[in-house]
Enzyme design. Structure first.
Site, PDB file in Angstrom:
ATOM      1  N   THR A   1      15.403  -0.511  -7.651  1.00  0.00           N
ATOM      2  CA  THR A   1      16.003   0.816  -7.883  1.00  0.00           C
ATOM      3  C   THR A   1      16.134   1.508  -6.516  1.00  0.00           C
ATOM      4  O   THR A   1      15.398   2.459  -6.229  1.00  0.00           O
ATOM      5  CB  THR A   1      15.136   1.680  -8.821  1.00  0.00           C
ATOM      6  OG1 THR A   1      13.776   1.660  -8.342  1.00  0.00           O
ATOM      7  CG2 THR A   1      15.164   1.195 -10.245  1.00  0.00           C
TER       8      THR A   1
ATOM      9  N   ARG B   1       0.355  -2.706  -4.085  1.00  0.00           N
ATOM     10  CA  ARG B   1       0.662  -2.555  -2.663  1.00  0.00           C
ATOM     11  C   ARG B   1       1.068  -3.908  -2.116  1.00  0.00           C
ATOM     12  O   ARG B   1       0.370  -4.897  -2.360  1.00  0.00           O
ATOM     13  CB  ARG B   1      -0.580  -2.099  -1.894  1.00  0.00           C
ATOM     14  CG  ARG B   1      -0.864  -0.632  -1.965  1.00  0.00           C
ATOM     15  CD  ARG B   1      -2.267  -0.351  -1.480  1.00  0.00           C
ATOM     16  NE  ARG B   1      -3.254  -0.987  -2.357  1.00  0.00           N
ATOM     17  CZ  ARG B   1      -4.555  -1.027  -2.123  1.00  0.00           C
ATOM     18  NH1 ARG B   1      -5.045  -0.482  -1.030  1.00  0.00           N
ATOM     19  NH2 ARG B   1      -5.377  -1.606  -2.970  1.00  0.00           N
TER      20      ARG B   1
ATOM     21  N   LYS C   1       4.059   7.513 -11.821  1.00  0.00           N
ATOM     22  CA  LYS C   1       4.344   6.626 -10.692  1.00  0.00           C
ATOM     23  C   LYS C   1       4.892   7.397  -9.490  1.00  0.00           C
ATOM     24  O   LYS C   1       4.425   7.250  -8.355  1.00  0.00           O
ATOM     25  CB  LYS C   1       5.332   5.540 -11.140  1.00  0.00           C
ATOM     26  CG  LYS C   1       5.827   4.637 -10.026  1.00  0.00           C
ATOM     27  CD  LYS C   1       4.657   3.943  -9.320  1.00  0.00           C
ATOM     28  CE  LYS C   1       5.089   3.293  -8.035  1.00  0.00           C
ATOM     29  NZ  LYS C   1       5.631   1.982  -8.190  1.00  0.00           N
TER      30      LYS C   1
ATOM     31  N   GLY D   1      -1.195   6.463  11.753  1.00  0.00           N
ATOM     32  CA  GLY D   1      -0.261   5.461  12.255  1.00  0.00           C
ATOM     33  C   GLY D   1       1.051   6.080  12.680  1.00  0.00           C
ATOM     34  O   GLY D   1       1.170   7.306  12.797  1.00  0.00           O
TER      35      GLY D   1
ATOM     36  N   GLY E   1       6.148   3.971   5.650  1.00  0.00           N
ATOM     37  CA  GLY E   1       7.460   3.377   5.372  1.00  0.00           C
ATOM     38  C   GLY E   1       7.367   2.410   4.223  1.00  0.00           C
ATOM     39  O   GLY E   1       6.529   2.564   3.341  1.00  0.00           O
TER      40      GLY E   1
ATOM     41  N   CYS F   1       8.869   1.670  -0.870  1.00  0.00           N
ATOM     42  CA  CYS F   1       8.475   2.556  -1.981  1.00  0.00           C
ATOM     43  C   CYS F   1       8.370   4.030  -1.596  1.00  0.00           C
ATOM     44  O   CYS F   1       9.072   4.864  -2.167  1.00  0.00           O
ATOM     45  CB  CYS F   1       7.156   2.066  -2.554  1.00  0.00           C
ATOM     46  SG  CYS F   1       7.187   0.324  -2.960  1.00  0.00           S
TER      47      CYS F   1
ATOM     48  N   LYS G   1       3.901  -2.633   7.523  1.00  0.00           N
ATOM     49  CA  LYS G   1       2.434  -2.614   7.614  1.00  0.00           C
ATOM     50  C   LYS G   1       2.002  -4.074   7.742  1.00  0.00           C
ATOM     51  O   LYS G   1       2.846  -4.979   7.645  1.00  0.00           O
ATOM     52  CB  LYS G   1       1.811  -1.959   6.388  1.00  0.00           C
ATOM     53  CG  LYS G   1       2.115  -2.699   5.089  1.00  0.00           C
ATOM     54  CD  LYS G   1       1.350  -2.087   3.927  1.00  0.00           C
ATOM     55  CE  LYS G   1       1.631  -2.855   2.656  1.00  0.00           C
ATOM     56  NZ  LYS G   1       0.883  -2.388   1.517  1.00  0.00           N
TER      57      LYS G   1
ATOM     58  N   ARG H   1      11.632  -3.308   5.283  1.00  0.00           N
ATOM     59  CA  ARG H   1      12.426  -2.214   4.705  1.00  0.00           C
ATOM     60  C   ARG H   1      11.810  -0.857   5.061  1.00  0.00           C
ATOM     61  O   ARG H   1      10.630  -0.650   4.863  1.00  0.00           O
ATOM     62  CB  ARG H   1      12.523  -2.374   3.178  1.00  0.00           C
ATOM     63  CG  ARG H   1      13.490  -3.464   2.782  1.00  0.00           C
ATOM     64  CD  ARG H   1      13.509  -3.665   1.291  1.00  0.00           C
ATOM     65  NE  ARG H   1      12.270  -4.258   0.815  1.00  0.00           N
ATOM     66  CZ  ARG H   1      11.983  -4.440  -0.481  1.00  0.00           C
ATOM     67  NH1 ARG H   1      12.836  -4.060  -1.411  1.00  0.00           N
ATOM     68  NH2 ARG H   1      10.846  -4.995  -0.847  1.00  0.00           N
TER      69      ARG H   1
HETATM   70  C1  UGA Z   1       2.956   1.686  -2.340  1.00  0.00           C
HETATM   71  C2  UGA Z   1       1.779   2.165  -3.221  1.00  0.00           C
HETATM   72  O1  UGA Z   1       0.574   2.159  -2.450  1.00  0.00           O
HETATM   73  C3  UGA Z   1       1.609   1.264  -4.442  1.00  0.00           C
HETATM   74  O2  UGA Z   1       0.585   1.780  -5.273  1.00  0.00           O
HETATM   75  C4  UGA Z   1       2.938   1.254  -5.216  1.00  0.00           C
HETATM   76  O3  UGA Z   1       2.873   0.434  -6.359  1.00  0.00           O
HETATM   77  C5  UGA Z   1       4.033   0.740  -4.305  1.00  0.00           C
HETATM   78  O4  UGA Z   1       4.140   1.626  -3.167  1.00  0.00           O
HETATM   79  C6  UGA Z   1       5.344   0.740  -5.075  1.00  0.00           C
HETATM   80  O5  UGA Z   1       5.810   1.828  -5.422  1.00  0.00           O
HETATM   81  O6  UGA Z   1       5.836  -0.337  -5.432  1.00  0.00           O
HETATM   82  P1  UGA Z   1       3.332  -0.218  -0.505  1.00  0.00           P
HETATM   83  O7  UGA Z   1       4.569   0.530  -0.160  1.00  0.00           O
HETATM   84  O8  UGA Z   1       3.426  -1.678  -0.742  1.00  0.00           O
HETATM   85  O9  UGA Z   1       2.649   0.395  -1.839  1.00  0.00           O
HETATM   86  O10 UGA Z   1       2.298  -0.029   0.690  1.00  0.00           O
HETATM   87  P2  UGA Z   1       1.116   0.988   1.052  1.00  0.00           P
HETATM   88  O11 UGA Z   1      -0.081   0.185   1.355  1.00  0.00           O
HETATM   89  O12 UGA Z   1       0.984   2.073   0.080  1.00  0.00           O
HETATM   90  O13 UGA Z   1       1.661   1.577   2.443  1.00  0.00           O
HETATM   91  C7  UGA Z   1       2.778   2.424   2.524  1.00  0.00           C
HETATM   92  C8  UGA Z   1       2.926   2.967   3.919  1.00  0.00           C
HETATM   93  O14 UGA Z   1       1.820   3.807   4.247  1.00  0.00           O
HETATM   94  C9  UGA Z   1       2.937   1.897   5.009  1.00  0.00           C
HETATM   95  O15 UGA Z   1       3.887   2.237   5.980  1.00  0.00           O
HETATM   96  C10 UGA Z   1       1.532   1.924   5.586  1.00  0.00           C
HETATM   97  O16 UGA Z   1       1.435   1.499   6.923  1.00  0.00           O
HETATM   98  C11 UGA Z   1       1.208   3.390   5.455  1.00  0.00           C
HETATM   99  N1  UGA Z   1      -0.246   3.642   5.399  1.00  0.00           N
HETATM  100  C12 UGA Z   1      -0.965   3.248   4.328  1.00  0.00           C
HETATM  101  C13 UGA Z   1      -0.849   4.315   6.437  1.00  0.00           C
HETATM  102  O17 UGA Z   1      -0.200   4.708   7.437  1.00  0.00           O
HETATM  103  N2  UGA Z   1      -2.187   4.588   6.365  1.00  0.00           N
HETATM  104  C14 UGA Z   1      -2.928   4.207   5.293  1.00  0.00           C
HETATM  105  O18 UGA Z   1      -4.170   4.514   5.280  1.00  0.00           O
HETATM  106  C15 UGA Z   1      -2.309   3.521   4.257  1.00  0.00           C
END
Ligand code: UGA
Length: 431
Positions: A87, A150, A200, A249, A253, A256, A317, A324
């Site tokens: 989506t 995640r 969500k 950080g 990004g 999601c 990450k 993306r």
């Molecule tokens: C995120 C949500 O965490 C999931 O619960 C959700 O299901 C998913 O989106 C989705 O909608 O499908 P994701 O995007 O895979 O998961 O990754 P995250 O671990 O949440 O990280 C997102 C961003 O935040 C990354 O750029 C990461 O580097 C950053 N981040 C995360 C930080 O800068 N610091 C943190 O402590 C954690």
């Protein structure tokens, strides 16, 4: 054991199908991309997701996991149909529902009598009703069951979820979907579809706001000479705030947070509601990236033109190959605009569609002749590099570590002019 069809084998579909099969269900996945399909049929995961490959091979071996390009055969026995198609954002920020609605149209005349259609993809509030209209069959229920996976941690998030959210206007259908996950022993919340869909978006937007806030506090710490690690660690110890998800950080990004914060604010605007805090989190996240460029310019004494920058990390990450909406790529773009030359290395990113970035085969190779080294993704391999060897390859000695993963004492002792973003700016001001 239930018969399940999963439509779409992207990040969400691949994880959901492979792990539903690991719970003992019989899962047939329909994927239209023939290249991806062939890989999956041969037991090769098209994405990098730690631990998932093993479950894929296991499911294929046990025979309760099948991949096909034919929707009819995938649906023929399925009592549950998970829609796991993308989506993406439209230009106005709202979510593009064309893939989801397309899937619903395609399954409408092929699904088994009484099948339950489940939206796993992140879909706008009200989508369950929209799908019911498109499918237009009295025997079919549509249930919302958003994923909270995640990337890089998806196996664990699926098998040990904080909660399972199920939204339905039909109690029996909701219970049947909940039963698919019984063996996980997870906390299940059953609500109406709109609330499930909104849980969500609210989750992702809150997490994005939390990160924008900690990144802002880290910038302030740097500016006043406080230790952001101590400040953020200190307030995170208050259990009402929590210390999880507070890693500073170069900005958040991925596929999601950017898309979902845009979709939520766009939905709110369409109902004359201002989500000012989410809007601010989005704006603040752009600042996080601009801040990295500003810092790098400062480190290089005000001049970025024709500087060679080694970049470690392109994925959004660590533990994913996904670029993306990666802050790393956005920062590289900004640097290229300023006239920098970039040689980059990421252990899982093999190709990149951005003119001006040269990909290097190793972390060390990327640093050859570099005026500065910029660390943008927190891959552990970067903290294992030997400082002396890296510095020997570089033309300059400046390093900007936006993820705070290098051992500052070791690198400084080896002669690096190391700045760690969100670390104590005192060190930065002193040098
Ligand atoms: C995120 C949500 O965490 C999931 O619960 C959700 O299901 C998913 O989106 C989705 O909608 O499908 P994701 O995007 O895979 O998961 O990754 P995250 O671990 O949440 O990280 C997102 C961003 O935040 C990354 O750029 C990461 O580097 C950053 N981040 C995360 C930080 O800068 N610091 C943190 O402590 C954690």
């Amino acid at each position: 054991m239930q018969e399940i069809c999963v439509i779409g084998a992207g990040y969400v579909g691949a994880t959901t199908s492979v792990l539903l099969a690991s719970l003992g269900h019989r899962v047939t996945v329909c994927e239209v991309d023939s290249k991806k399909l062939q890989l999956l049929q041969n037991g090769i995961l098209p994405i990098y997701e730690p631990g998932l490959q093993e479950y894929l091979v296991l499911g294929l071996k046990k025979g309760n996991l099948t991949f096909t390009g034919d929707l009819g055969s995938a649906l023929s026995d399925a009592s549950f149909v998970f829609i796991c198609v993308p989506t993406p954002s439209l230009e106005d920020g709202s979510a593009d529902m064309s893939f989801v609605l397309g899937a619903a149209k395609n399954l409408a005349d092929k699904a088994k009598h009484g099948a339950i259609v489940i939206t796993k993809s992140t879909v706008p509030v009200g989508s369950a009703d929209e799908l019911l209209e498109v499918i237009d069959r009295d025997d079919i229920q549509v249930v919302s069951n958003p994923e909270f996976l995640r990337e890089g941690n998806a196996v664990n998030d699926f098998l040990k979820p904080d909660r399972i959210v199920i939204g339905s206007t039909n109690d029996a259908a909701a219970q049947k979907v909940a039963n698919l996950y019984t063996s996980l022993g997870a906390h299940v919340i059953i609500t109406d579809p709109k609330s499930a869909e909104l849980i969500k978006y609210a989750s992702n937007s809150f997490l994005a706001m939390k990160l924008s806030f900690v990144n802002e506090i880290a910038r302030l710490c740097d500016a006043v000479g406080a230790s952001s690690q101590d400040v953020i660690g200190g307030f995170g110890l208050d259990t009402r705030i929590g210390s999880k998800f507070t890693q500073t950080g170069p900005g958040w990004g991925g596929s999601c947070f950017p898309k979902d914060t845009r979709a939520l604010t766009s939905l709110a605007r369409s109902r004359d509601i201002d989500l000012q805090m989410v809007d601010a989190a989005i704006a603040s996240n752009l600042n996080a990236k601009l801040h990295v460029v500003r810092l790098l310019r400062k480190i290089l004494h005000g001049e970025l033109r024709d500087r060679k920058i080694a970049v470690w990390g392109l994925a959004f990450k660590a533990f994913t190959d996904d670029t993306r909406e990666s802050p790393a790529l956005h920062i590289c773009e900004l640097l290229i605009e300023q006239g920098c030359k970039i040689s980059a290395f990421d252990p899982k990113v093999g190709e990149i569609d951005l003119a001006g970035i040269e990909l290097s085969p190793t972390a060390l190779d990327a640093t050859i002749g570099a005026d500065a080294l910029l660390i943008l993704t927190e891959w552990p391999i970067f903290s294992e590099q030997i400082p002396g060897t890296v510095l020997q390859k570089m033309a300059g000695n400046s390093i900007l570590d936006t993820r705070g993963i290098l051992n500052s004492t070791e690198w400084r002792d080896a002669g690096a002019n190391l700045k760690a973003l969100g670390n104590s700016m005192k060190k930065f001001q002193d040098s």
